[in-house]
Design a protein around this motif. Structure first.
Motif, PDB file in Angstrom:
ATOM      1  N   UNK A 496       2.226   8.226   5.411  1.00 26.83           N
ATOM      2  CA  UNK A 496       1.970   6.804   5.220  1.00 26.83           C
ATOM      3  C   UNK A 496       1.405   6.554   3.834  1.00 26.83           C
ATOM      4  N   UNK A 497       1.478   5.270   3.451  1.00 21.36           N
ATOM      5  CA  UNK A 497       0.911   4.813   2.185  1.00 21.36           C
ATOM      6  C   UNK A 497      -0.319   3.965   2.471  1.00 21.36           C
ATOM      7  N   UNK A 498      -1.274   3.992   1.531  1.00 25.74           N
ATOM      8  CA  UNK A 498      -2.405   3.074   1.549  1.00 25.74           C
ATOM      9  C   UNK A 498      -2.413   2.335   0.209  1.00 25.74           C
ATOM     10  N   UNK A 499      -2.549   1.008   0.248  1.00 25.76           N
ATOM     11  CA  UNK A 499      -2.592   0.188  -0.963  1.00 25.76           C
ATOM     12  C   UNK A 499      -3.908  -0.567  -1.036  1.00 25.76           C
ATOM     13  N   UNK A 500      -4.524  -0.598  -2.210  1.00 25.42           N
ATOM     14  CA  UNK A 500      -5.729  -1.411  -2.431  1.00 25.42           C
ATOM     15  C   UNK A 500      -5.776  -1.784  -3.899  1.00 25.42           C
ATOM     16  N   UNK A 501      -5.696  -3.095  -4.161  1.00 21.09           N
ATOM     17  CA  UNK A 501      -5.683  -3.603  -5.531  1.00 21.09           C
ATOM     18  C   UNK A 501      -4.551  -2.924  -6.309  1.00 21.09           C
ATOM     19  N   UNK A 502      -4.862  -2.129  -7.329  1.00 22.60           N
ATOM     20  CA  UNK A 502      -3.798  -1.530  -8.146  1.00 22.60           C
ATOM     21  C   UNK A 502      -3.524  -0.078  -7.783  1.00 22.60           C
ATOM     22  N   UNK A 503      -4.132   0.410  -6.706  1.00 21.49           N
ATOM     23  CA  UNK A 503      -4.005   1.830  -6.380  1.00 21.49           C
ATOM     24  C   UNK A 503      -3.147   2.040  -5.130  1.00 21.49           C
ATOM     25  N   UNK A 504      -2.428   3.182  -5.124  1.00 20.50           N
ATOM     26  CA  UNK A 504      -1.602   3.567  -3.980  1.00 20.50           C
ATOM     27  C   UNK A 504      -1.878   5.016  -3.623  1.00 20.50           C
TER      28      UNK A 504
END
Length: 564
Positions: A496-504
């Motif tokens: 899975x991916x996690x995204x927060x603001x500009x980070x992945x």
């Protein structure tokens, strides 16, 4: 976007006090024993300690049968010992969460002693009493621990309800005086410096007041009845009242233990605007290997169901709720024995499962010993077991002429004592838990699996946990990032991916001992990536997109990349 809260950013460590550390040689863990290990817990990186019950108790159910909510059980020490533990935690910047057990009390509690003394006693209505029907119990509900949920009391010639042991009579939450007594007790502990509550079987407090019979179940001589004492009609009223009277007045953390709750229901319980609970412990994932007749029937779990359940909770609680992340506790088998491989790949699979729990959205919970990869135990005889649920099941099985080998095997896999063997501190006698005779035998593998050994091995599970927790404290992405499942249908890989603001973040987990091939979906694009953590030390640290087009994952391999 999730609101920031301190309890979302913490990592919780659960202690089962009877089995953590004994300071006085009586064979039972105690408060001073816990205090002696606070530096260890601080070094691990956890910032909240959840303490299973230490209140006065006859210990029929290891402290979950409370006889006095405002005092400490003799085996655990004194109130001064509790204050020393509290102060030791707070001086280290850590918080203390206590177990709140208010569905029932001990039958030795003063309230119940008064309640059973006569039908017109002022405390009679503190509990649920009913006359029998045609010489039988008031209804056909069965206890969680086996047999009827009703116990006949000869003194007043009526039955009282006990969803658990007959020594744990259920409180009558319909009685406002009972509720207000409980709220006063909660405020008393919070004023002592408690930072929150884990609420034991909290969605069982509201029974259907009609107490109707449950529909027939072919597999049991008694009827479950759970649909009438779980998620009852007044439950949300009680929780909101508790919030108004108690929880709203303190900056604390609350987590409710809830049976028969799915993600849709949970979204209501933990909605930040409804003011009920912060988080839930749900059973949907941990009942994945239950058979049609329940816990004591074995069933093989599938990764597809595992991913589906986690993904459902991650998505539905993403905006207005919060997840609790755990795969084991004091009521469930050791997670490496249940979802990993506790022999050949114990280290690798324990690290892989830890990677999962610390890279999802939610608050991770570590159960004592999990951080060194403690495993299930296989005692040679039934006399070595202590858990009332296990012993009742065994007794009923023998009465019904069940196969002895089959009974023993299911106890080894499912019994609660798997999680309750003493913490394994070193390779000395009794694993450094006690100088006396432990209340329950130590797992024989303590000479190979213990904290002292793990400290000396730079590639140990313990050091891996420390790094995971450090990363979680370092990257808000790991706490608040949203969740996107990849490779939905793959039978071995969970990614899975996690995204927060500009980070992945990209998480890749092989859940089995066979090698598996990971292919990065075309929709995922990035230029370069950096390995944050992996459970095989020789994993390539720097990658470009083409490196993930096709990679072979080793048994139980885990990789976490920060993508740019």
């Amino acid at each position: 976007m999730p609101k920031k809260k301190w309890w979302k950013e913490c990592v919780v460590y659960q202690i089962y006090p009877h089995s953590f550390k004994d300071s006085n040689g009586d064979g039972t863990g105690d408060l001073k024993g816990i205090t002696s290990k606070l530096d260890y817990l601080q070094h691990l990186g956890v910032n909240v300690l959840w303490l299973c019950p230490v209140y006065s108790s006859p210990n029929v159910d290891n402290g979950y049968d409370i006889s006095d909510y405002r005092s400490i059980m003799d085996e655990m020490g004194t109130m001064a010992d509790w204050e020393e533990l509290r102060d030791g935690l707070h001086s280290r910047g850590m918080k203390l969460v206590m177990d709140l057990v208010v569905n029932h009390t001990s039958d030795q509690h003063r309230w119940f002693q008064e309640s059973r003394s006569s039908k017109d006693n002022p405390y009679r209505n503190y509990y649920i009493w009913r006359p029998g029907k045609d010489g039988k119990e008031p209804n056909n509900w069965s206890s969680e621990f086996g047999g009827s949920a009703w116990e006949y009391d000869v003194l007043t010639e009526e039955y009282y309800l006990h969803v658990f042991s007959k020594n744990q009579p259920d409180l009558n939450w319909e009685n406002k005086t009972v509720r207000y007594e409980i709220y006063a007790m909660m405020r008393w502990w919070l004023d002592q410096g408690v930072n929150g509550f884990r609420m034991d079987v909290i969605n069982m407090i509201a029974k259907d007041p009609e107490l109707p019979d449950a529909p027939p179940l072919d597999s049991s001589p008694y009827q479950w009845g759970g649909q009438f004492f779980i998620n009852g009609p007044r439950l949300r009223y009680y929780l909101r009242e508790m919030y108004v009277k108690v929880l709203s007045k303190y900056d604390i953390m609350t987590v409710g233990e809830t049976r028969w709750v799915d993600a849709d229901m949970a979204r209501i319980f933990v909605d930040e605007y409804r003011h009920e609970l912060n988080m839930l412990f749900h059973f949907e994932l941990l009942e994945l290997d239950y058979g049609p007749s329940g816990k004591w029937e074995k069933k093989t779990w599938k990764l597809a169901d595992f991913k589906r359940i986690i993904s459902d909770w991650q998505k539905k609680l993403a905006e207005s709720g919060w997840n609790s992340l755990f795969l084991s506790n004091h009521d469930h088998p050791r997670m490496v024995s249940r979802f990993g491989n506790d022999s050949t790949y114990r280290v690798e699979s324990a690290k892989m499962l830890a990677t999962l729990l610390h890279t999802l959205q939610g608050t991770p919970y570590i159960y004592q010993g999990e951080e060194i990869g403690m495993t299930n135990v296989r005692f040679p005889c039934i006399e070595d077991y202590r858990d009332i649920e296990t012993l009742n099941m065994y007794e009923e099985g023998m009465k019904n002429a069940k196969d002895l080998k089959e009974l023993t095997e299911v106890i080894c896999e499912k019994g609660r004592d798997n999680a309750r063997t003493p913490m394994q501190w070193d390779s000395s006698i009794h694993a450094g838990f006690t100088d006396g005779t432990p209340w329950i035998p130590v797992n024989p593998n303590y000479r190979d699996i213990n904290v002292e050994q793990a400290e000396q091995d730079q590639y140990s599970i313990l050091h891996y946990y420390r790094k995971l927790i450090e990363l979680r404290h370092q990257y808000p992405l790991l706490v608040y990032g949203d969740y996107h499942l990849l490779m939905h249908k793959h039978t071995q890989i969970y990614s899975y991916l996690r995204h927060w603001e500009e980070e992945t973040l990209l998480v890749i987990l092989n859940f089995f001992e066979e090698s598996a091939t990971f292919s990065l979906p075309e929709k995922v694009t990035f230029k370069t990536g950096r390995l944050l953590i992996a459970n095989y030390p020789d994993t390539n640290a720097e990658i470009v997109a083409r490196d993930l087009k096709e990679i072979s994952l080793r048994p139980f391999e885990a990789r976490v990349y920060l993508l740019n």
